[in-house]
Design a protein around this motif. Sequence first.
Motif, PDB file in Angstrom:
ATOM      1  N   PRO A 100      12.673 -48.369  39.593  1.00 17.26           N
ATOM      2  CA  PRO A 100      13.494 -47.542  40.492  1.00 17.26           C
ATOM      3  C   PRO A 100      13.339 -47.983  41.938  1.00 17.26           C
ATOM      4  O   PRO A 100      12.238 -48.308  42.382  1.00 17.26           O
ATOM      5  N   GLY A 101      14.442 -48.011  42.657  1.00 13.03           N
ATOM      6  CA  GLY A 101      14.402 -48.405  44.057  1.00 13.03           C
ATOM      7  C   GLY A 101      14.481 -49.901  44.280  1.00 13.03           C
ATOM      8  O   GLY A 101      14.389 -50.368  45.410  1.00 13.03           O
ATOM      9  N   VAL A 102      14.640 -50.657  43.191  1.00 11.19           N
ATOM     10  CA  VAL A 102      14.682 -52.118  43.286  1.00 11.19           C
ATOM     11  C   VAL A 102      16.014 -52.633  42.761  1.00 11.19           C
ATOM     12  O   VAL A 102      16.429 -52.282  41.655  1.00 11.19           O
ATOM     13  N   SER A 103      16.689 -53.470  43.555  1.00 10.60           N
ATOM     14  CA  SER A 103      17.930 -54.121  43.121  1.00 10.60           C
ATOM     15  C   SER A 103      17.620 -55.572  42.769  1.00 10.60           C
ATOM     16  O   SER A 103      16.945 -56.261  43.528  1.00 10.60           O
ATOM     17  N   PHE A 104      18.121 -56.008  41.627  1.00  9.35           N
ATOM     18  CA  PHE A 104      17.854 -57.366  41.168  1.00  9.35           C
ATOM     19  C   PHE A 104      19.079 -58.257  41.376  1.00  9.35           C
ATOM     20  O   PHE A 104      20.205 -57.870  41.067  1.00  9.35           O
ATOM     21  N   HIS A 105      18.817 -59.441  41.897  1.00 13.18           N
ATOM     22  CA  HIS A 105      19.857 -60.438  42.108  1.00 13.18           C
ATOM     23  C   HIS A 105      19.396 -61.728  41.439  1.00 13.18           C
ATOM     24  O   HIS A 105      18.385 -62.297  41.834  1.00 13.18           O
ATOM     25  N   GLN A 106      20.151 -62.172  40.447  1.00 10.59           N
ATOM     26  CA  GLN A 106      19.777 -63.407  39.758  1.00 10.59           C
ATOM     27  C   GLN A 106      20.553 -64.581  40.327  1.00 10.59           C
ATOM     28  O   GLN A 106      21.751 -64.475  40.613  1.00 10.59           O
ATOM     29  N   GLY A 107      19.847 -65.700  40.486  1.00 14.30           N
ATOM     30  CA  GLY A 107      20.520 -66.872  41.001  1.00 14.30           C
ATOM     31  C   GLY A 107      19.563 -68.023  41.231  1.00 14.30           C
ATOM     32  O   GLY A 107      18.353 -67.894  41.066  1.00 14.30           O
ATOM     33  N   ASP A 108      20.140 -69.135  41.615  1.00 21.65           N
ATOM     34  CA  ASP A 108      19.399 -70.354  41.897  1.00 21.65           C
ATOM     35  C   ASP A 108      18.964 -70.350  43.355  1.00 21.65           C
ATOM     36  O   ASP A 108      19.755 -70.048  44.258  1.00 21.65           O
TER      37      ASP A 108
END
Length: 345
Positions: free
Chosen positions: A48-56
């Motif tokens: 909770p409270g964490v946004s995940f961004h996937q990428g290189d």
Amino acid sequence: MATRTRPSSKRCAVIGGSGFLGRHLVERLVDRGYTVNVFDIRQAYELPGVSFHQGDLCDRQALLGALREVSVVFHCASPAPASDDRALFHRVNVDGTRTVIQACLEAGVQKLILTSSASVVFEGTDIKNGSEDLPYANKPIDYYTETKIQQEKLVLEACSKEKGFLTVAIRPHGIFGPRDPQLVPILVDTARRGKMKFIIGDGSNLVDFTYVENVVHGHILAAEHLKADSPLCGQAYHITNDEPVHFWDFMSQILEGLGYSAPRYHLPYTLVYGIALLLWLMAVLLRPLIQIKPTFTPMRVALAGTHHYYSCARAKKDLGYQPLVPLREAIVHTVESYPHLRKGA
């Protein structure tokens, strides 16, 4: 022209936040009331409270999405040193870090805290209570460390009070703790294969091992103390448990805590180093014909048989750093977190 909104000082991004150190850092930041964006090649958990961004890491546009309205960036993404993938080391540690700096400047990030390594000054010979004033290694212990030197230089040289972009590097040494995918699992695997019977040298060499929570504490202190008028700008800081320990005593405590026998037989340091050097030379000479990866390289022998511990005096003075978890307690916590690696499990 619309004025740019100043990012909240409690909004940060952790690059490499799915990794061992990164996840511990994210959890502590959330506990301290930060809103956290994680940027990583994979998502390993939810919080909770964490946004995940996937990428290189080398994709600037992908990075910019994670850095929007962020004030502080922690850059702790790095391949595992044991992978021995030179192209990957350079791509992530050097090219990726250049991209991180560019994206930070474009996004208006105010502070960048890098996870570096105390090994950037280590050349395989004794370092006792080494300060941050030691020069970078002319002959780094491996290519991974060579790229960490380049990485640290890039980050510290990017510090600019005029641009409002401040940087600092944290140099931990021998990180360990719960969820560590390297030190403890590799140690146990070696013991299970019957290859943890020998002590290299007389066993008197002192080394720093640093509990992951103390490394996290150092990072957060650096972020919170980094200001334009502070001595931190463009500087590196050693963060350790500040309790140098005999290398083989530390290994023995981990092994015995998990039910394995500690190494007992001594081998002369010069003999083992000489054998490792010979095997390494053979591997180099035979490389055009056959790929050989010796288990013992000269530098791995040096890591196990020399003194290498570092002073935290500068971190204490400038950051107010003191380790939160003493070494004995840290070892107990670590051993208890690996019930599945106990002998017979």
